[in-house]
Design an enzyme around this catalytic site. Structure first.
Site, mmCIF file in Angstrom:
data_model
loop_
_atom_site.group_PDB
_atom_site.id
_atom_site.type_symbol
_atom_site.label_atom_id
_atom_site.label_comp_id
_atom_site.label_asym_id
_atom_site.label_seq_id
_atom_site.Cartn_x
_atom_site.Cartn_y
_atom_site.Cartn_z
ATOM 1 N N GLU A 132 -10.184 3.100 -4.280
ATOM 2 C CA GLU A 132 -9.813 2.316 -3.100
ATOM 3 C C GLU A 132 -8.544 1.505 -3.364
ATOM 4 O OE1 GLU A 132 -9.586 1.338 0.527
ATOM 5 O OE2 GLU A 132 -11.469 2.329 0.002
ATOM 6 N N GLU A 140 -0.639 3.592 0.005
ATOM 7 C CA GLU A 140 -0.269 3.265 1.385
ATOM 8 C C GLU A 140 0.863 2.238 1.419
ATOM 9 O OE1 GLU A 140 -3.782 1.969 3.333
ATOM 10 O OE2 GLU A 140 -4.443 4.001 3.837
#
Length: 246
Positions: free
Chosen positions: A78, A85
């Site tokens: 994660e 991103e």
């Protein structure tokens, strides 16, 4: 030329960072992910539940190891997904097939580790979940070391979660609330629970005050932050001990 000199100076300063500052940077990355990413908040909540269940149930070493690895992989993927991103958004804010591909692959990695964590959790807990609450509490009543571990885990996790919502200080210095005060107050509550000796009570109380005073004197925390940390540690510890001994 000036830009290159600034870059060289930044690299030099980065290399000269001490061990504590290096840990601060790492924790800042962790806290920032928890604070800004909704999915990371969910992972944090699930981790607390898994840790509590693990303390309740009699897990074999292999089962405990499988859970630890699965939870760690979930957090790591994660965080990598968030980092990818951020890098993609830094490079381009416009739609690009390669940018979409990078984000989709990173999200796919999170999906794979999530499915793995669910599968491992099902295999480990499937036959152990049907357990009566009184049997669960009996484990903690019969072994105070389990209770102590549970208290410390819950206090530390709550401090981390609360700190992640306050943009002040660094993970190991400053911030709201004071983690040192919370743990000191928690230990004080446990010690006073184990003994009714007034001398031990006042000696441990003095130690708690000294810990809180050192955080204030060193300008690491404000009086309010240390008091809130102390109240948090005392309140959570008292609540858990009261529930277990009902």
């Amino acid at each position: 030329m000036a830009t290159q000199e600034r870059c060289d100076a930044m690299k030099k300063n980065w290399k000269e960072k001490g061990v504590t500052e290096s840990f601060n940077v790492a924790f800042e990355g962790l806290f920032d992910t928890i604070r800004t990413e909704r999915h990371m908040k969910f992972h944090c909540f699930c981790t607390i539940i898994v840790l509590i269940l693990s303390l309740f149930l009699d897990l074999a070493k292999a089962e405990a190891l499988a859970l630890i690895i699965s939870v760690t992989l979930m957090w790591v993927t994660e965080m990598f997904n968030t980092a990818i991103e951020s890098c993609v958004d830094l490079v381009t804010e416009e739609y690009h097939p390669l940018a979409k591909r990078a984000k989709d692959i990173a999200a796919g990695a999170v999906l794979v580790t999530s499915m793995n964590a669910l599968l491992v959790g099902y295999i480990v807990f499937e036959k152990k979940i049907p357990i009566y609450l009184k049997d669960v509490l009996k484990v903690f009543k019969d072994s105070f070391q389990h209770t102590t571990v549970l208290v410390f885990v819950v206090v530390i996790m709550l401090v981390i979660i609360i700190k992640s919502f306050f943009d002040k200080g660094t993970p190991l210095r400053g911030g709201m609330p004071s983690g040192h005060s919370a743990l000191a107050s928690s230990i004080f509550t446990i010690i006073t629970y184990l003994t009714h000796n007034p001398k031990i009570f006042f000696l441990t109380l003095i130690l708690v005050v000294l810990v809180m005073h050192s955080r204030i004197e060193g300008k690491i925390h404000t009086l309010f932050e240390t008091v809130m940390g102390g109240l948090l540690g005392w309140g959570i510890t008292y609540l858990i001990l009261s529930i277990i001994n009902m």
